[in-house]
Each structure stands twice: as structure tokens, then as C-alpha cells.
Design an enzyme around this catalytic site. Sequence first.
Site, PDB file in Angstrom:
ATOM      1  N   ARG A  98       0.848  -1.315  -0.248  1.00 21.92           N
ATOM      2  CA  ARG A  98       0.034  -0.011   0.010  1.00 21.92           C
ATOM      3  C   ARG A  98       0.860   1.145  -0.193  1.00 21.92           C
ATOM      4  NH1 ARG A  98      -3.392   1.739   5.167  1.00 21.92           N
ATOM      5  NH2 ARG A  98      -4.581   3.280   4.276  1.00 21.92           N
ATOM      6  N   TYR A  99       1.818   1.286   0.531  1.00 19.83           N
ATOM      7  CA  TYR A  99       2.931   2.546   0.565  1.00 19.83           C
ATOM      8  C   TYR A  99       4.265   1.928  -0.341  1.00 19.83           C
ATOM      9  CZ  TYR A  99       0.199   3.564   4.629  1.00 19.83           C
ATOM     10  OH  TYR A  99      -0.872   3.371   5.567  1.00 19.83           O
ATOM     11  N   ARG A 102       7.000   0.085   2.040  1.00 18.07           N
ATOM     12  CA  ARG A 102       6.588  -1.107   2.988  1.00 18.07           C
ATOM     13  C   ARG A 102       5.599  -1.831   2.501  1.00 18.07           C
ATOM     14  NH1 ARG A 102       4.484   3.862   6.210  1.00 18.07           N
ATOM     15  NH2 ARG A 102       5.280   4.998   4.391  1.00 18.07           N
ATOM     16  N   CYS A 111      -6.351 -15.379  16.227  1.00 15.14           N
ATOM     17  CA  CYS A 111      -5.925 -14.510  17.083  1.00 15.14           C
ATOM     18  C   CYS A 111      -6.199 -15.404  18.322  1.00 15.14           C
ATOM     19  CB  CYS A 111      -6.699 -13.251  17.059  1.00 15.14           C
ATOM     20  SG  CYS A 111      -6.562 -12.388  15.463  1.00 15.14           S
ATOM     21  N   CYS A 115     -10.655  -9.117  19.170  1.00 20.82           N
ATOM     22  CA  CYS A 115     -10.858  -7.948  19.797  1.00 20.82           C
ATOM     23  C   CYS A 115     -12.536  -7.693  18.723  1.00 20.82           C
ATOM     24  CB  CYS A 115      -9.762  -7.121  19.825  1.00 20.82           C
ATOM     25  SG  CYS A 115      -8.389  -7.692  19.867  1.00 20.82           S
ATOM     26  N   CYS A 118     -11.690  -5.178  15.963  1.00 24.84           N
ATOM     27  CA  CYS A 118     -10.655  -5.272  15.113  1.00 24.84           C
ATOM     28  C   CYS A 118     -10.901  -4.532  13.725  1.00 24.84           C
ATOM     29  CB  CYS A 118     -10.482  -6.675  15.100  1.00 24.84           C
ATOM     30  SG  CYS A 118      -9.278  -7.353  13.653  1.00 24.84           S
ATOM     31  N   ARG A 120      -9.543  -5.643  10.994  1.00 22.27           N
ATOM     32  CA  ARG A 120      -9.297  -6.746  10.092  1.00 22.27           C
ATOM     33  C   ARG A 120     -10.410  -7.864  10.517  1.00 22.27           C
ATOM     34  NH1 ARG A 120      -3.550  -6.190   9.769  1.00 22.27           N
ATOM     35  NH2 ARG A 120      -3.054  -4.758   8.550  1.00 22.27           N
ATOM     36  N   ASP A 279     -11.304   2.872  13.034  1.00 25.06           N
ATOM     37  CA  ASP A 279     -11.340   2.763  11.577  1.00 25.06           C
ATOM     38  C   ASP A 279     -12.983   2.428  11.229  1.00 25.06           C
ATOM     39  OD1 ASP A 279      -8.656   3.107  10.503  1.00 25.06           O
ATOM     40  OD2 ASP A 279      -8.264   1.084  11.129  1.00 25.06           O
ATOM     41  N   ASP A 316      -6.964   6.857   9.650  1.00 22.19           N
ATOM     42  CA  ASP A 316      -6.797   6.420   8.251  1.00 22.19           C
ATOM     43  C   ASP A 316      -7.846   6.560   7.569  1.00 22.19           C
ATOM     44  OD1 ASP A 316      -5.273   5.035   6.773  1.00 22.19           O
ATOM     45  OD2 ASP A 316      -4.232   3.758   8.548  1.00 22.19           O
ATOM     46  N   LYS A 323      -1.965   7.395   6.763  1.00 22.25           N
ATOM     47  CA  LYS A 323      -2.392   8.159   8.092  1.00 22.25           C
ATOM     48  C   LYS A 323      -2.557   9.284   7.888  1.00 22.25           C
ATOM     49  CE  LYS A 323      -0.766   4.066  10.465  1.00 22.25           C
ATOM     50  NZ  LYS A 323      -0.471   3.328   9.353  1.00 22.25           N
TER      51      LYS A 323
END
Length: 358
Positions: A98-99, A102, A111, A115, A118, A120, A279, A316, A323
Site C-alpha cells: 500500500r505504501y 513498505r 488470534c 477483539c 478489530c 481486520r 477505523d 486512516d 494516515k
Amino acid sequence: MNDKAWKEQMAQRLTNASAFARFLGMDKTEDTAIAEAEKQFPMAVTPYYASLIRKPYEKDPIFLQCMPGAGELIEATWLTNDPLGELPCSPTPKLVHRYPDRALLLACSECATYCRHCTRKRISGETLPPISDEELAAAIKYLEEHPEIDDLLISGGDPLLLSDEAIDRILSAVTKVKSIKAIRIATRVLVTLPMRITPGLINIFSKYKPIFVNTQFNHPRELTPEALSAASMLIDAGIPVANQFVLLKDVNDTPECVEELCRTLYHNRIRPYYMFQCDLVRGVEHFRTPLSTGINIMDYLRGRLSGMAIPNFCVDIPGLSGKIELLPNYIIEEKPNETILRDNRGRVTSYPSPITTK
Ligand code: SF4
């Protein structure tokens, strides 16, 4: 500590709301919204993390991060399953680019604890198998063909739920890519399964420096002796640990809570790195705070905490390329010869413009 402790925790996870409620000794467990939320988004909590919960449950910051509920069923036009736009930026099945410099390797969809907030939620769950040899080979080939990528984030799900052997295999493969100079591992096991940080895992990490670990302590109550001891094992082995927490309504959205969290992290050598705005993801809307909440917290922290202990507050936004950092506005007015500024206590002063020599 060996693998037995964390594997037992994983085997004894509370994988539905009824089991979780029984563990806590709650009376009422029947609720159609809870049932629907846990049908849509996976549920699991380690006994360790559940043991940190205190009464009254509906106000407990750890309970709120674990228990499915009606808030996850809120629908709005701005909510999507992939708010960071990762799917269109995936050149191979488990790699996101995406960048420019990176990339993100999605190593595992499982996981220790799911959470409720989350980002994702589209991935985290146990339906997808961990990265296969073929998928890893495809990701490595892409990284080799794109030497502009020098920083690899390994995430998921939680990559530290893979076996030591699988982690070793992934790290061995990615460190052979000459252009990769830094590896970041995103994990929440320090928070929800700290016994996963074993001497065996540290030995593997030690072979592949530079490795950085990014974790997510959201509330000071999560900074238990076990969690801090796990972080110390990493830091003592030369692996820096940074914290990226999410601002969550009714969990940690007060200046005092964030101050205590960041101060305790800092005193324990964990760098408070990011405070993320929640998000725009489906299933998380009930945790979202107004942007002003985060900005006011940043204003409160400045002057109370060392700059080393103050995180960056970022949001974001879907469709933008990265960001956005949000800060309180300290400039009241800009004039040709001076700028009028305020400090975090509201005191106003003038800062003279430089004398022009030409
Ligand atoms: S550990 Fe990370 S990936 Fe897993 S559910 Fe929590 S926030 Fe999502």
C-alpha cells in the site's frame, strides 16, 4: 516458560458468549443481538485475558473488548469490511503493498482473543489457513522484484500464534530478501496471551535482527506483571517494543486513562507510538469516538508527559494514501511580523517572525 502454558490457554479458550458468561459467573446469557454478532464475527477469549475482567462487567474495559453485542450490527454507508483498502493492493494472496517502501505479510488469520474492535474483522477468524509454502514463495518473489520495499510488517490475525518452526521459516525466508532492512511483527499476544513469549521464541527472533514488535495495550489494566514480563523478555533481547492503541468509546477515551496507559508503558520501556482513531469498519461503529476526543487527549498529554511518552494521534481514511496525523491547533493567528500561539494551558504569547536580511 515453555510452549505448554500458551498452548493450554489456547485449548481452553472461551469460544462463545455463553461459555464466556459462565466463566464470569454472569446470570443472563441469552440475547439475540449477541447471538447474531457472534455469528457474524468470531468470538474467542483466553482464560488469562478473561481473568482480568472485574465487576460491573458492562463497564469493564476488558469485558467490552471481548463480548459480542448489538453495537456490532450497526450499519452505515461509510462502513466497509476493508476500510484500509488492502484487498485492491494485494499483488499476491497474502501480501499487501500500500505504501511505496513498505509491505504487509498476512501470515495467519487466527488470534488468541478476537477483539470486538478489530479493523481486520474480514480476516481475523479461524476460517483461513496460515500462509502456505506457495503463498510465502509468491510473496518473496514479489519482494525480490520490488527492491524499493525495505520494511516488512508481518501481521494477520496474530502471526505469533504460528508455531516456532513456522515463524522461523517465515523469518528465514524474508530476511533472505536483500532489500528488506527492517521487520515489524504486529501482535497482541503480549496483551491476551503473554505466556506465548517464550525463551524459544526469543531465540528465533534473535537470529533475525532487526526485528521490532508492535503491540496493542488499550488500557492500563492490561499492563499486568505477566504482560510486562513478556515485554521485558523481548526488550532485554534487543527487540524494541512499541504500542499502537486504539481509542475506544467507554474503554479508554478519557485523558486520565490515556495518560496512565502511556506513562506506565514508558516506565516499562515500551514506546507509546500511535493512538489510532477507530477505523470505519463494519462491526466497530459503537467504539468510534469523535475526532475531537483524541485531539483533546493530545492537548491534555502535552506538558504532563515527556514527549517520549506521547503517541501520535492518527486517523486512516478510506481512499487516502495513508494516515493523517491530528494535533491540537496551537496557532491562534499568523501575522507578517509575528505568530500568536497558545500553550496547552491556554496561555497566549507572540512569537516574532525572523528578520528578513535580503
Ligand atoms: S489481535 Fe489484532 S488482528 Fe486479532 S482480533 Fe485483535 S486487533 Fe484484530
